[in-house]
Structure formats: C-alpha cells, structure tokens
Design a protein around this motif. Structure first.
Motif, short mmCIF file in Angstrom:
data_model
loop_
_atom_site.label_atom_id
_atom_site.label_comp_id
_atom_site.label_asym_id
_atom_site.label_seq_id
_atom_site.Cartn_x
_atom_site.Cartn_y
_atom_site.Cartn_z
N TYR A 44 83.08 40.62 8.91
CA TYR A 44 83.79 39.73 7.99
C TYR A 44 85.23 39.52 8.42
CZ TYR A 44 79.89 39.71 4.69
OH TYR A 44 78.67 39.53 4.08
N TYR A 45 85.86 40.55 8.97
CA TYR A 45 87.22 40.40 9.49
C TYR A 45 87.23 39.33 10.58
CZ TYR A 45 91.69 41.35 11.70
OH TYR A 45 92.96 41.20 12.23
N THR A 46 86.32 39.46 11.54
CA THR A 46 86.28 38.53 12.66
C THR A 46 85.92 37.13 12.22
OG1 THR A 46 85.64 40.35 14.12
CG2 THR A 46 85.25 38.11 14.93
N LEU A 47 84.92 37.00 11.36
CA LEU A 47 84.51 35.67 10.91
C LEU A 47 85.57 34.99 10.04
CD1 LEU A 47 80.73 36.28 10.09
CD2 LEU A 47 81.70 35.02 12.04
N SER A 48 86.51 35.76 9.51
CA SER A 48 87.60 35.18 8.71
C SER A 48 88.71 34.62 9.59
CB SER A 48 88.17 36.24 7.76
OG SER A 48 87.20 36.62 6.81
N LEU A 49 88.64 34.88 10.87
CA LEU A 49 89.63 34.37 11.83
C LEU A 49 89.14 33.04 12.39
CD1 LEU A 49 90.36 37.71 13.70
CD2 LEU A 49 91.68 36.67 11.85
N PRO A 50 90.02 32.28 13.03
CA PRO A 50 89.59 30.99 13.61
C PRO A 50 88.81 31.19 14.92
CG PRO A 50 91.92 31.31 14.00
CD PRO A 50 91.47 32.46 13.14
N PHE A 74 78.22 36.10 4.20
CA PHE A 74 79.65 36.07 4.50
C PHE A 74 80.43 35.12 3.60
CE2 PHE A 74 83.00 33.71 6.81
CZ PHE A 74 83.95 34.72 6.86
N THR A 75 81.56 35.61 3.11
CA THR A 75 82.59 34.78 2.48
C THR A 75 83.90 35.22 3.11
OG1 THR A 75 82.84 36.31 0.63
CG2 THR A 75 81.39 34.42 0.29
N PRO A 76 84.79 34.28 3.45
CA PRO A 76 86.04 34.64 4.14
C PRO A 76 86.89 35.63 3.34
CG PRO A 76 85.68 32.27 4.19
CD PRO A 76 84.66 32.84 3.25
N LEU A 77 87.57 36.49 4.06
CA LEU A 77 88.46 37.46 3.46
C LEU A 77 89.84 36.84 3.24
CD1 LEU A 77 87.59 40.63 5.60
CD2 LEU A 77 86.60 39.92 3.41
N SER A 78 90.54 37.33 2.25
CA SER A 78 91.91 36.88 1.99
C SER A 78 92.86 37.52 3.00
CB SER A 78 92.32 37.27 0.58
OG SER A 78 92.46 38.69 0.50
N GLN A 79 94.09 37.04 3.07
CA GLN A 79 95.09 37.64 3.95
C GLN A 79 95.33 39.11 3.58
OE1 GLN A 79 96.49 36.39 6.75
NE2 GLN A 79 95.03 34.73 6.43
N GLY A 80 95.30 39.40 2.30
CA GLY A 80 95.47 40.79 1.85
C GLY A 80 94.33 41.68 2.32
N LEU A 85 92.24 45.83 6.18
CA LEU A 85 91.34 46.28 7.24
C LEU A 85 92.12 46.64 8.50
CD1 LEU A 85 88.21 43.98 6.87
CD2 LEU A 85 88.37 46.44 6.48
N GLU A 86 93.17 45.89 8.80
CA GLU A 86 94.00 46.22 9.96
C GLU A 86 94.62 47.61 9.78
OE1 GLU A 86 96.74 42.96 10.31
OE2 GLU A 86 95.12 41.55 10.76
N ALA A 87 95.10 47.89 8.58
CA ALA A 87 95.69 49.20 8.30
C ALA A 87 94.63 50.30 8.37
CB ALA A 87 96.36 49.20 6.93
N LYS A 88 93.45 49.99 7.88
CA LYS A 88 92.36 50.98 7.88
C LYS A 88 91.91 51.34 9.29
CE LYS A 88 87.96 51.68 5.44
NZ LYS A 88 86.98 51.04 4.57
N THR A 89 91.94 50.38 10.21
CA THR A 89 91.49 50.64 11.58
C THR A 89 92.61 51.14 12.49
OG1 THR A 89 91.83 48.33 12.21
CG2 THR A 89 89.60 48.97 11.52
#
Length: 105
Positions: A44-50, A74-80, A85-89
C-alpha cells in the motif's frame, strides 16, 4: 521495485545467521532481527506513490493470491499514513539498503 527490500522490511523475514551474513556482500549491514511491517503495508505504501508498475517476487501460489487480494482491496494512503510507515521502517531501512554501503574496489 523490490517493495519489500528483498524481504528485509517484512516482519515475517528471518535474517540468516550472523556468520553467514558476515560472509555475504549483503552483510555490509548486519541484520539483527526481522523487519517491522507486513506485506499489506509495504504494498500500500508503494501503490500510494506515483508508480506505474509494481513487480513482486513470489515464492508460492498462496503468496501470489494474497498479493492479488491486497491489490484489489487497495485504497491510497494519506500523507500521514505514509509518514508513519516511513518511521516504522526506519530501524530496518539501512539493512534493506545494504547495497548503498558496499565499498566497491
């Protein structure tokens, strides 16, 4: 490409023994434990990117079916959500990007 960091950011990944890591070029950054997210979060993180295409390697038909199910739901993730997820990884990101730290001769 390689949305799971060759599996290293997934909580289901088991790092190889330390001695094997040290003998591998991937061992330039030692993995002390598994990743921190699941496949749904990675996809979902990746698919939310262009991106136009996401290619995921699968080890079994069950993995393929699970990935298809995730893509259909899949539904796109918000910026938050992306930032969370970036912080989690972050704790496992350096090991997933081991190739950036490899000294070339």
């Amino acid at each position: 490409m390689k949305i799971t960091g060759r599996g290293r950011i997934l909580s289901s990944w088991t790092p190889p023994p330390l001695e094997r890591q040290r003998r591998s070029w991937e061992g330039v950054v030692i993995a002390n434990g598994p990743g921190t997210i699941d496949m749904r979060e990675a996809m979902y993180y990746t698919l939310s990117l262009p991106v136009s295409t996401v290619i995921i390697g699968c080890d079994s038909l069950a993995q393929l079916e699970e990935n298809v199910r995730l893509a259909r739901e899949f539904t796109p993730l918000s910026q938050g959500q992306l930032a969370a997820l970036e912080a989690k990884t972050e704790p496992c990101s350096k090991q997933a990007l081991f190739f950036r730290f490899f000294e070339r001769a």
